[in-house]
Write a protein that holds these residues in place. Structure first.
Motif, PDB file in Angstrom:
ATOM      1  N   GLY A 278       0.775  -1.292   0.187  1.00  0.00           N
ATOM      2  CA  GLY A 278      -0.164  -0.068  -0.027  1.00  0.00           C
ATOM      3  C   GLY A 278       0.787   1.251  -0.092  1.00  0.00           C
ATOM      4  O   GLY A 278       2.073   1.209   0.532  1.00  0.00           O
ATOM      5  N   ARG A 279       0.270   2.220  -0.395  1.00  0.00           N
ATOM      6  CA  ARG A 279       0.896   3.692  -0.494  1.00  0.00           C
ATOM      7  C   ARG A 279       0.852   4.388   0.938  1.00  0.00           C
ATOM      8  O   ARG A 279      -0.103   4.491   1.645  1.00  0.00           O
ATOM      9  CB  ARG A 279       0.159   4.591  -1.496  1.00  0.00           C
ATOM     10  CG  ARG A 279       1.001   6.020  -1.562  1.00  0.00           C
ATOM     11  CD  ARG A 279       0.090   6.787  -2.638  1.00  0.00           C
ATOM     12  NE  ARG A 279      -0.139   6.047  -3.938  1.00  0.00           N
ATOM     13  CZ  ARG A 279       0.847   6.145  -4.880  1.00  0.00           C
ATOM     14  NH1 ARG A 279       1.772   6.772  -4.616  1.00  0.00           N
ATOM     15  NH2 ARG A 279       0.671   5.375  -6.010  1.00  0.00           N
ATOM     16  N   VAL A 280       1.998   4.597   1.402  1.00  0.00           N
ATOM     17  CA  VAL A 280       2.071   5.368   2.748  1.00  0.00           C
ATOM     18  C   VAL A 280       2.363   6.785   2.633  1.00  0.00           C
ATOM     19  O   VAL A 280       3.317   7.144   1.932  1.00  0.00           O
ATOM     20  CB  VAL A 280       3.194   4.420   3.767  1.00  0.00           C
ATOM     21  CG1 VAL A 280       3.333   5.326   5.054  1.00  0.00           C
ATOM     22  CG2 VAL A 280       2.678   3.338   3.854  1.00  0.00           C
TER      23      VAL A 280
ATOM     24  N   ALA B 262      -8.683  14.837   4.968  1.00  0.00           N
ATOM     25  CA  ALA B 262     -10.276  14.788   4.301  1.00  0.00           C
ATOM     26  C   ALA B 262     -10.983  13.593   4.522  1.00  0.00           C
ATOM     27  O   ALA B 262     -12.230  13.549   3.955  1.00  0.00           O
ATOM     28  CB  ALA B 262      -9.668  14.917   2.926  1.00  0.00           C
ATOM     29  N   SER B 263     -10.520  12.744   5.407  1.00  0.00           N
ATOM     30  CA  SER B 263     -11.315  11.463   5.764  1.00  0.00           C
ATOM     31  C   SER B 263     -11.269  11.452   7.081  1.00  0.00           C
ATOM     32  O   SER B 263     -10.774  12.163   7.895  1.00  0.00           O
ATOM     33  CB  SER B 263     -10.492  10.128   5.262  1.00  0.00           C
ATOM     34  OG  SER B 263      -9.309   9.891   5.856  1.00  0.00           O
ATOM     35  N   VAL B 264     -12.140  10.406   7.670  1.00  0.00           N
ATOM     36  CA  VAL B 264     -12.291  10.380   9.205  1.00  0.00           C
ATOM     37  C   VAL B 264     -11.498   9.153   9.785  1.00  0.00           C
ATOM     38  O   VAL B 264     -11.106   8.189   8.811  1.00  0.00           O
ATOM     39  CB  VAL B 264     -13.716   9.983   9.513  1.00  0.00           C
ATOM     40  CG1 VAL B 264     -14.501  11.197   9.069  1.00  0.00           C
ATOM     41  CG2 VAL B 264     -14.247   8.736   8.894  1.00  0.00           C
ATOM     42  N   PRO B 265     -10.701   8.996  11.119  1.00  0.00           N
ATOM     43  CA  PRO B 265     -10.172   8.043  11.647  1.00  0.00           C
ATOM     44  C   PRO B 265     -10.881   6.610  11.415  1.00  0.00           C
ATOM     45  O   PRO B 265     -12.178   6.866  11.649  1.00  0.00           O
ATOM     46  CB  PRO B 265     -10.092   8.417  12.895  1.00  0.00           C
ATOM     47  CG  PRO B 265     -10.160  10.018  13.109  1.00  0.00           C
ATOM     48  CD  PRO B 265     -11.045  10.279  11.926  1.00  0.00           C
TER      49      PRO B 265
ATOM     50  N   VAL C  79      -7.046  10.299   3.651  1.00  0.00           N
ATOM     51  CA  VAL C  79      -6.858  11.138   2.734  1.00  0.00           C
ATOM     52  C   VAL C  79      -6.391  12.284   2.906  1.00  0.00           C
ATOM     53  O   VAL C  79      -7.371  13.074   4.027  1.00  0.00           O
ATOM     54  CB  VAL C  79      -8.360  11.223   1.602  1.00  0.00           C
ATOM     55  CG1 VAL C  79      -8.255  12.226   0.465  1.00  0.00           C
ATOM     56  CG2 VAL C  79      -8.882   9.682   1.411  1.00  0.00           C
ATOM     57  N   ILE C  80      -5.387  12.784   2.642  1.00  0.00           N
ATOM     58  CA  ILE C  80      -4.971  14.282   3.139  1.00  0.00           C
ATOM     59  C   ILE C  80      -5.081  15.326   2.068  1.00  0.00           C
ATOM     60  O   ILE C  80      -5.436  14.953   0.759  1.00  0.00           O
ATOM     61  CB  ILE C  80      -3.337  13.964   3.531  1.00  0.00           C
ATOM     62  CG1 ILE C  80      -2.671  13.767   2.416  1.00  0.00           C
ATOM     63  CG2 ILE C  80      -3.378  13.111   4.910  1.00  0.00           C
ATOM     64  CD1 ILE C  80      -1.228  13.895   2.725  1.00  0.00           C
TER      65      ILE C  80
ATOM     66  N   THR D 142      -5.765  23.362  -3.530  1.00  0.00           N
ATOM     67  CA  THR D 142      -5.340  22.059  -3.000  1.00  0.00           C
ATOM     68  C   THR D 142      -5.595  20.394  -3.644  1.00  0.00           C
ATOM     69  O   THR D 142      -6.265  20.895  -4.421  1.00  0.00           O
ATOM     70  CB  THR D 142      -6.050  22.022  -1.566  1.00  0.00           C
ATOM     71  OG1 THR D 142      -7.539  22.165  -1.827  1.00  0.00           O
ATOM     72  CG2 THR D 142      -5.752  23.274  -0.818  1.00  0.00           C
ATOM     73  N   THR D 143      -5.139  19.650  -3.347  1.00  0.00           N
ATOM     74  CA  THR D 143      -5.142  18.526  -3.973  1.00  0.00           C
ATOM     75  C   THR D 143      -5.237  17.372  -3.056  1.00  0.00           C
ATOM     76  O   THR D 143      -4.576  17.491  -1.786  1.00  0.00           O
ATOM     77  CB  THR D 143      -3.737  18.171  -4.714  1.00  0.00           C
ATOM     78  OG1 THR D 143      -3.552  18.998  -5.459  1.00  0.00           O
ATOM     79  CG2 THR D 143      -3.932  16.621  -5.431  1.00  0.00           C
ATOM     80  N   GLU D 144      -6.170  16.409  -3.318  1.00  0.00           N
ATOM     81  CA  GLU D 144      -6.350  15.309  -2.093  1.00  0.00           C
ATOM     82  C   GLU D 144      -5.607  14.075  -2.667  1.00  0.00           C
ATOM     83  O   GLU D 144      -5.436  13.802  -3.771  1.00  0.00           O
ATOM     84  CB  GLU D 144      -7.829  15.124  -2.056  1.00  0.00           C
ATOM     85  CG  GLU D 144      -8.459  16.136  -1.489  1.00  0.00           C
ATOM     86  CD  GLU D 144     -10.106  15.490  -1.255  1.00  0.00           C
ATOM     87  OE1 GLU D 144     -10.410  14.540  -1.659  1.00  0.00           O
ATOM     88  OE2 GLU D 144     -10.891  16.257  -0.386  1.00  0.00           O
ATOM     89  N   VAL D 145      -4.783  13.530  -1.392  1.00  0.00           N
ATOM     90  CA  VAL D 145      -4.075  12.310  -1.720  1.00  0.00           C
ATOM     91  C   VAL D 145      -4.386  11.141  -0.868  1.00  0.00           C
ATOM     92  O   VAL D 145      -4.440  11.402   0.146  1.00  0.00           O
ATOM     93  CB  VAL D 145      -2.246  12.736  -1.754  1.00  0.00           C
ATOM     94  CG1 VAL D 145      -1.661  11.582  -1.991  1.00  0.00           C
ATOM     95  CG2 VAL D 145      -2.111  14.010  -2.261  1.00  0.00           C
ATOM     96  N   ALA D 146      -4.770  10.134  -1.498  1.00  0.00           N
ATOM     97  CA  ALA D 146      -5.150   8.898  -0.612  1.00  0.00           C
ATOM     98  C   ALA D 146      -4.025   7.995  -0.450  1.00  0.00           C
ATOM     99  O   ALA D 146      -3.164   7.908  -1.334  1.00  0.00           O
ATOM    100  CB  ALA D 146      -6.274   8.146  -1.283  1.00  0.00           C
TER     101      ALA D 146
END
Length: 474
Positions: free
Chosen positions: A207-209, A356-359, A364-365, A375-379
């Motif tokens: 996975g992407r960290v 941008a997400s919830v715990p 998603v930041i 701004t850009t969202e990155v998952a």
């Protein structure tokens, strides 16, 4: 339900709040002072001397300085080197042979350094007991502190109360990754601890960290991921996109600051340092040689600078100072270089705008890349907070800093870095008066000295403060 009585402690001569490296070194210095005194160290961890930095258990988490730079004895720069020589000769740390350098140039694991610090404290405790002094470790967290003309009262999180003539804030560093900040509870809840290898083992290995921050904590986080078996992409986001330089062993260089007392401001220092580095490179000498001569002058230059000059330094120079002065150990730097070459690790100059997400969900930041307005969202599969240390005590959501501020027993240090104190460590109250009962040392004095976290800085402060406390009447 039965209630177990809490042990009671007689009033102490000195209450040391925090039993990491700062508190342990102060205790050791006090125990070596002539005379009889009772010390209480209040520290929730089971062992003194380790704290945040030296509780690491994996060999890959190493000191970022070699043994010759990391002695806890301010009167013997070779103390750690000699201890390591004996430890290795006795069969300890067999992996040291892999570094294939003299012992003085080894970069020991931080956990092993914790063993060294604990052993030196134990030796000081034995000496102190021969002189009638005592040291007790109270496993608790201090949640409140009160001062009056008779002394200091500490309220602990388990309901106990302890008293002493004086108290020292040896709280160490509030790591952003392990300190809930008042304005970003969701972010910390979603982030994985940079040093928790077992937690990283639960991340999708492909996975992407996402990592926020590109300093030495980030290096530790990447080492942790590697040890946990992660083999996926890693995206690092920091405002300036600067990686820590690798620490090398440069030759000696003349102390150009001692030779030119007219160099006083941070800007003058920067210009002179650049010139010295260019001279070194022209001679085929590592540019780190001139830089390493600056360290002994940092406290003087910072303390004599104006607030305007300090703000200029923090705003314009600090990122480059941090990346060039607080350098990465060779092992960590080699890992980063390999991952960059493999295309698995990418560094982005971007500022974090929010979560941008919830715990509980895949993180998603929201980030803003340098030079862009939107701004850009990155998952990613996981998020790691490696944004370093929180020095502003107004932003640390822990009981003791909150209460000290509420009771007006402390005031923020210069540029809100740590807390204000006199050069000898006496804490300044909010009304401007310097306390006769409450002192501080180490990272809380960042604003006073700028560099106040390295082992050598803390060791020197511990010796000076112990001498001061030993001369005070109860």
């Amino acid at each position: 339900m039965s209630v177990h009585p809490q042990p009671e402690y007689p009033a102490a001569d000195v209450l040391i709040i925090g039993g990491g490296l700062s508190g342990a070194l102060l205790a050791a210095q006090l125990l070596r002072q002539p005379g009889r005194r009772r010390l209480l160290v209040i520290e929730p961890r089971s062992e003194l001397g380790r704290g945040e930095a030296y509780s690491a258990t994996h060999l890959g988490h190493t000191l970022n300085g070699n043994a010759a730079r990391m002695s806890v004895d301010p009167d013997n720069a070779d103390d750690l080197t000699h201890w390591l020589e004996q430890h290795i000769a006795a069969g300890g740390w067999p992996e040291s042979a892999l570094q294939a350098v003299p012992v003085a140039e080894l970069f020991p694991p931080r956990g092993l350094f914790g063993v060294y610090a604990r052993q030196r404290l134990a030796q000081a405790q034995a000496l102190g007991e021969c002189q009638g002094s005592s040291l007790a470790h109270v496993r608790a967290e201090v949640v409140d502190l009160q001062v009056d003309e008779r002394g200091v009262r500490l309220d602990l999180d388990d309901g106990r109360i302890v008293h002493g003539a004086r108290a020292v804030l040896a709280t160490g560093m509030f790591a952003a990754a392990r300190t809930a900040r008042i304005d970003d509870d969701r972010f910390n809840a979603a982030a994985v601890d940079p040093w928790d290898v077992s937690a990283m083992g639960r991340i999708d290995p492909r996975g992407r960290v996402l990592i926020i921050g590109a300093g030495l904590t980030m290096v530790d986080a990447v080492v942790s991921l590697e040890q946990a078996g992660h083999r996926g992409p890693i995206e690092v986001f920091s405002r300036h996109g600067l990686l820590p330089q690798v620490r090398r062993q440069p030759p000696d260089w003349s102390d150009f600051l001692a030779a030119d007392p007219d160099l006083r401001s941070p800007l003058q220092l920067l210009r002179a340092l650049r010139g010295q580095c260019r001279q070194a490179q022209a001679l085929g000498i590592d540019w780190q040689a001139p830089l390493d001569t600056v360290r002994v002058h940092i406290a003087r230059l910072w303390s004599q600078a104006s607030d305007r000059q300090r703000r200029q330094f923090v705003r314009h120079v600090r990122p480059w100072w941090e990346s060039h002065h607080h350098r990465s150990p060779p092992q960590g730097a080699a890992l980063l270089a390999r991952l960059v070459e493999e295309g698995r690790l990418r560094i982005h100059a971007a500022s974090l705008q929010g979560l941008a997400s919830v715990p509980g969900e895949s993180p998603v930041i929201s980030v803003r890349f340098r030079g862009q307005s939107q701004t850009t969202e990155v998952a990613g599969a996981a998020l790691i907070n490696s944004s370093g240390i929180e020095y502003d005590w107004r932003r640390v959501d822990r009981p003791l800093p909150r209460q000290l501020l509420h009771r007006r027993l402390i005031r923020p240090g210069p540029l809100a870095l740590g807390i204000a104190a006199d050069p000898g460590g006496a804490v300044q109250h909010a009304d401007g008066q310097f306390s006769e009962r409450l002192f501080a040392m180490g990272p809380p004095l960042r604003g006073l000295w700028w560099e106040s976290t390295a082992v050598t800085d803390v060791a020197l402060q511990a010796k000076a403060l112990a001498l001061r406390l030993a001369t005070l009447q109860r």
